[in-house]
Design a protein around this motif. Structure first.
Motif, PDB file in Angstrom:
ATOM      1  N   THR A 199       0.434   3.105  19.888  1.00  0.00           N
ATOM      2  CA  THR A 199       0.252   1.668  19.990  1.00  0.00           C
ATOM      3  C   THR A 199       0.035   1.252  21.438  1.00  0.00           C
ATOM      4  O   THR A 199       0.242   2.031  22.371  1.00  0.00           O
ATOM      5  CB  THR A 199       1.465   0.912  19.426  1.00  0.00           C
ATOM      6  OG1 THR A 199       2.570   1.058  20.340  1.00  0.00           O
ATOM      7  CG2 THR A 199       1.860   1.453  18.063  1.00  0.00           C
ATOM      8  N   SER A 200      -0.366  -0.005  21.612  1.00  0.00           N
ATOM      9  CA  SER A 200      -0.610  -0.517  22.965  1.00  0.00           C
ATOM     10  C   SER A 200       0.662  -0.568  23.798  1.00  0.00           C
ATOM     11  O   SER A 200       0.602  -0.639  25.032  1.00  0.00           O
ATOM     12  CB  SER A 200      -1.231  -1.916  22.883  1.00  0.00           C
ATOM     13  OG  SER A 200      -0.351  -2.818  22.222  1.00  0.00           O
ATOM     14  N   GLU A 201       1.833  -0.523  23.146  1.00  0.00           N
ATOM     15  CA  GLU A 201       3.110  -0.521  23.853  1.00  0.00           C
ATOM     16  C   GLU A 201       3.627   0.895  24.119  1.00  0.00           C
ATOM     17  O   GLU A 201       4.748   1.071  24.595  1.00  0.00           O
ATOM     18  CB  GLU A 201       4.141  -1.322  23.068  1.00  0.00           C
ATOM     19  CG  GLU A 201       3.784  -2.816  22.958  1.00  0.00           C
ATOM     20  CD  GLU A 201       4.864  -3.616  22.271  1.00  0.00           C
ATOM     21  OE1 GLU A 201       5.800  -2.995  21.700  1.00  0.00           O
ATOM     22  OE2 GLU A 201       4.779  -4.849  22.288  1.00  0.00           O
ATOM     23  N   GLY A 202       2.826   1.892  23.775  1.00  0.00           N
ATOM     24  CA  GLY A 202       3.205   3.265  24.066  1.00  0.00           C
ATOM     25  C   GLY A 202       4.048   3.942  23.010  1.00  0.00           C
ATOM     26  O   GLY A 202       4.568   5.037  23.250  1.00  0.00           O
ATOM     27  N   SER A 203       4.196   3.319  21.843  1.00  0.00           N
ATOM     28  CA  SER A 203       4.940   3.951  20.756  1.00  0.00           C
ATOM     29  C   SER A 203       4.032   4.917  19.999  1.00  0.00           C
ATOM     30  O   SER A 203       2.854   4.630  19.780  1.00  0.00           O
ATOM     31  CB  SER A 203       5.474   2.888  19.781  1.00  0.00           C
ATOM     32  OG  SER A 203       6.416   2.042  20.404  1.00  0.00           O
ATOM     33  N   TYR A 204       4.600   6.045  19.615  1.00  0.00           N
ATOM     34  CA  TYR A 204       3.861   7.023  18.825  1.00  0.00           C
ATOM     35  C   TYR A 204       4.203   6.792  17.358  1.00  0.00           C
ATOM     36  O   TYR A 204       5.307   7.096  16.913  1.00  0.00           O
ATOM     37  CB  TYR A 204       4.205   8.443  19.275  1.00  0.00           C
ATOM     38  CG  TYR A 204       3.489   8.849  20.536  1.00  0.00           C
ATOM     39  CD1 TYR A 204       2.506   9.819  20.525  1.00  0.00           C
ATOM     40  CD2 TYR A 204       3.784   8.222  21.751  1.00  0.00           C
ATOM     41  CE1 TYR A 204       1.827  10.179  21.692  1.00  0.00           C
ATOM     42  CE2 TYR A 204       3.113   8.567  22.922  1.00  0.00           C
ATOM     43  CZ  TYR A 204       2.132   9.542  22.876  1.00  0.00           C
ATOM     44  OH  TYR A 204       1.462   9.886  24.029  1.00  0.00           O
ATOM     45  N   GLY A 205       3.254   6.221  16.638  1.00  0.00           N
ATOM     46  CA  GLY A 205       3.518   5.807  15.275  1.00  0.00           C
ATOM     47  C   GLY A 205       2.602   6.471  14.265  1.00  0.00           C
ATOM     48  O   GLY A 205       1.892   7.437  14.571  1.00  0.00           O
ATOM     49  N   SER A 206       2.627   5.947  13.053  1.00  0.00           N
ATOM     50  CA  SER A 206       1.892   6.545  11.943  1.00  0.00           C
ATOM     51  C   SER A 206       1.260   5.457  11.089  1.00  0.00           C
ATOM     52  O   SER A 206       1.829   4.378  10.910  1.00  0.00           O
ATOM     53  CB  SER A 206       2.836   7.377  11.061  1.00  0.00           C
ATOM     54  OG  SER A 206       3.458   8.398  11.810  1.00  0.00           O
ATOM     55  N   SER A 207       0.087   5.755  10.557  1.00  0.00           N
ATOM     56  CA  SER A 207      -0.543   4.870   9.582  1.00  0.00           C
ATOM     57  C   SER A 207      -0.966   5.693   8.372  1.00  0.00           C
ATOM     58  O   SER A 207      -1.328   6.870   8.495  1.00  0.00           O
ATOM     59  CB  SER A 207      -1.749   4.138  10.190  1.00  0.00           C
ATOM     60  OG  SER A 207      -2.762   5.033  10.608  1.00  0.00           O
ATOM     61  N   TYR A 208      -0.896   5.048   7.206  1.00  0.00           N
ATOM     62  CA  TYR A 208      -1.115   5.727   5.937  1.00  0.00           C
ATOM     63  C   TYR A 208      -2.212   4.979   5.182  1.00  0.00           C
ATOM     64  O   TYR A 208      -2.079   3.783   4.909  1.00  0.00           O
ATOM     65  CB  TYR A 208       0.179   5.746   5.122  1.00  0.00           C
ATOM     66  CG  TYR A 208       1.355   6.306   5.888  1.00  0.00           C
ATOM     67  CD1 TYR A 208       1.711   7.638   5.766  1.00  0.00           C
ATOM     68  CD2 TYR A 208       2.097   5.505   6.760  1.00  0.00           C
ATOM     69  CE1 TYR A 208       2.780   8.166   6.485  1.00  0.00           C
ATOM     70  CE2 TYR A 208       3.163   6.016   7.480  1.00  0.00           C
ATOM     71  CZ  TYR A 208       3.500   7.350   7.340  1.00  0.00           C
ATOM     72  OH  TYR A 208       4.561   7.860   8.057  1.00  0.00           O
ATOM     73  N   TRP A 209      -3.276   5.697   4.835  1.00  0.00           N
ATOM     74  CA  TRP A 209      -4.465   5.081   4.258  1.00  0.00           C
ATOM     75  C   TRP A 209      -4.716   5.628   2.861  1.00  0.00           C
ATOM     76  O   TRP A 209      -4.532   6.811   2.601  1.00  0.00           O
ATOM     77  CB  TRP A 209      -5.682   5.349   5.152  1.00  0.00           C
ATOM     78  CG  TRP A 209      -5.514   4.805   6.540  1.00  0.00           C
ATOM     79  CD1 TRP A 209      -4.750   5.336   7.550  1.00  0.00           C
ATOM     80  CD2 TRP A 209      -6.085   3.613   7.074  1.00  0.00           C
ATOM     81  NE1 TRP A 209      -4.823   4.543   8.664  1.00  0.00           N
ATOM     82  CE2 TRP A 209      -5.637   3.479   8.417  1.00  0.00           C
ATOM     83  CE3 TRP A 209      -6.960   2.649   6.560  1.00  0.00           C
ATOM     84  CZ2 TRP A 209      -6.020   2.426   9.226  1.00  0.00           C
ATOM     85  CZ3 TRP A 209      -7.339   1.593   7.367  1.00  0.00           C
ATOM     86  CH2 TRP A 209      -6.873   1.489   8.682  1.00  0.00           C
ATOM     87  N   VAL A 210      -5.149   4.732   1.957  1.00  0.00           N
ATOM     88  CA  VAL A 210      -5.435   5.125   0.577  1.00  0.00           C
ATOM     89  C   VAL A 210      -6.779   4.550   0.154  1.00  0.00           C
ATOM     90  O   VAL A 210      -7.205   3.490   0.627  1.00  0.00           O
ATOM     91  CB  VAL A 210      -4.325   4.638  -0.387  1.00  0.00           C
ATOM     92  CG1 VAL A 210      -2.976   5.247  -0.033  1.00  0.00           C
ATOM     93  CG2 VAL A 210      -4.226   3.117  -0.390  1.00  0.00           C
ATOM     94  N   TRP A 211      -7.445   5.272  -0.724  1.00  0.00           N
ATOM     95  CA  TRP A 211      -8.670   4.773  -1.347  1.00  0.00           C
ATOM     96  C   TRP A 211      -8.252   3.874  -2.494  1.00  0.00           C
ATOM     97  O   TRP A 211      -7.637   4.324  -3.462  1.00  0.00           O
ATOM     98  CB  TRP A 211      -9.533   5.930  -1.833  1.00  0.00           C
ATOM     99  CG  TRP A 211     -10.734   5.477  -2.604  1.00  0.00           C
ATOM    100  CD1 TRP A 211     -10.910   5.530  -3.959  1.00  0.00           C
ATOM    101  CD2 TRP A 211     -11.937   4.907  -2.071  1.00  0.00           C
ATOM    102  NE1 TRP A 211     -12.133   5.027  -4.294  1.00  0.00           N
ATOM    103  CE2 TRP A 211     -12.797   4.639  -3.163  1.00  0.00           C
ATOM    104  CE3 TRP A 211     -12.357   4.593  -0.773  1.00  0.00           C
ATOM    105  CZ2 TRP A 211     -14.056   4.069  -2.999  1.00  0.00           C
ATOM    106  CZ3 TRP A 211     -13.611   4.025  -0.607  1.00  0.00           C
ATOM    107  CH2 TRP A 211     -14.453   3.770  -1.705  1.00  0.00           C
ATOM    108  N   ASP A 212      -8.565   2.594  -2.395  1.00  0.00           N
ATOM    109  CA  ASP A 212      -8.120   1.596  -3.368  1.00  0.00           C
ATOM    110  C   ASP A 212      -9.324   1.015  -4.106  1.00  0.00           C
ATOM    111  O   ASP A 212      -9.895   0.002  -3.699  1.00  0.00           O
ATOM    112  CB  ASP A 212      -7.338   0.484  -2.658  1.00  0.00           C
ATOM    113  CG  ASP A 212      -6.789  -0.547  -3.626  1.00  0.00           C
ATOM    114  OD1 ASP A 212      -6.440  -0.160  -4.752  1.00  0.00           O
ATOM    115  OD2 ASP A 212      -6.740  -1.734  -3.258  1.00  0.00           O
ATOM    116  N   LYS A 213      -9.723   1.687  -5.166  1.00  0.00           N
ATOM    117  CA  LYS A 213     -10.799   1.244  -6.064  1.00  0.00           C
ATOM    118  C   LYS A 213     -12.180   1.266  -5.424  1.00  0.00           C
ATOM    119  O   LYS A 213     -13.096   1.884  -5.939  1.00  0.00           O
ATOM    120  CB  LYS A 213     -10.511  -0.150  -6.622  1.00  0.00           C
ATOM    121  CG  LYS A 213      -9.196  -0.276  -7.384  1.00  0.00           C
ATOM    122  CD  LYS A 213      -9.022  -1.674  -7.922  1.00  0.00           C
ATOM    123  CE  LYS A 213      -7.700  -1.837  -8.647  1.00  0.00           C
ATOM    124  NZ  LYS A 213      -6.557  -1.694  -7.735  1.00  0.00           N
TER     125      LYS A 213
END
Length: 256
Positions: free
Chosen positions: A75-89
């Protein structure tokens, strides 16, 4: 061609067209995954109240089944994060975002443990060299119908993952682990036909955890990688956190 025949033909063609539309809408193969630029735009549109997430650097894209992608980010604040993506229709959408990258289990198909994946994005400042992932079940004892006695042995399995090349990644649940959890589900299903009860009971009996180690092969607490914020856009029951364990939580047998 009489009027009745014409009506049947039109009705049949309409039915085929409706089925084709439903199939293409719900069952068609996913389109190519968006570029990093489009992912950032989607994050900005989905979570406008959290600009630090909408202004992130994408690290990599991992497949978690045909219709799911794990995307670690900074993130722009320097946090190491995660995002989860799905195919939705008909499109790819972000289902959930974390600003901290401690390990989680993503249940791609909640009824099939072989589709479970452990995902993580550990902050480099935590200086974690490797992680030992564990699945545990405590020993137990039960009596049914006053006479049927059952003893449950201690179960303890480990999988080690190195973070020396990358501090983020994906691990599909090892086959032995998946077979163990599936076996418990089958056992409880035979004892209790309520599917919801079976899944809940299994989750109460089995625990997943992790122990991070530093370059001296000593346990280390990952201060920068835990206790972050999470934002959900649906599907929250598909995720489970792993507990941070200590070596004293484990049993050591002679000869191990």
């Amino acid at each position: 061609m009489n009027k009745k025949t014409t009506i049947w033909i039109v009705s049949g063609m309409t039915g085929v067209l409706v089925l084709a539309v439903i199939y293409s809408f719900y069952f068609r193969s996913p389109s190519p995954f968006p570029t990093n630029e489009h992912l950032i735009e989607e994050l900005q549109d989905t979570f406008p109240a959290f600009p630090e997430v909408g202004d992130s650097e994408i690290l990599e894209v991992f497949d978690v089944g045909e219709r799911k992608k794990y995307v670690p980010l900074v993130t722009s604040e320097g946090s190491y994060g995660s995002s989860y993506w799905v195919w939705d229709k008909y499109k790819w959408k972000v289902e959930s975002v974390d600003t901290k990258g401690g390990p989680r289990i993503w249940k791609a198909n909640k009824g099939d443990p072989s589709t479970y994946h452990i995902v993580w994005n550990i902050h480099p400042n935590d200086r974690v060299k490797y992680i030992d992932f564990h699945v545990l079940r405590d020993r137990g004892y039960s009596i049914a119908n006053g006479t049927d006695e059952t003893y449950y042995p201690r179960i303890q399995m480990k999988q080690t993952v190195s973070l020396e090349e990358k501090s983020y990644g994906v691990l599909q649940l090892p086959k032995e682990w998946a077979s163990f959890v599936s076996g418990l589900n089958d056992t409880y299903a035979a004892q209790q036909p309520d599917l919801f009860f079976n899944q809940l009971y299994t989750e109460q009996q089995v625990s997943f955890g992790w122990i991070p180690y530093d370059t001296n092969n000593e346990e280390i607490f990952p201060n920068h990688s835990v206790n972050g914020s999470g934002f959900s856009n649906g599907g929250g029951d598909a995720f489970a956190y792993l507990s941070i364990l200590n070596e004293y939580d484990l049993e050591v047998w002679s000869g191990e």
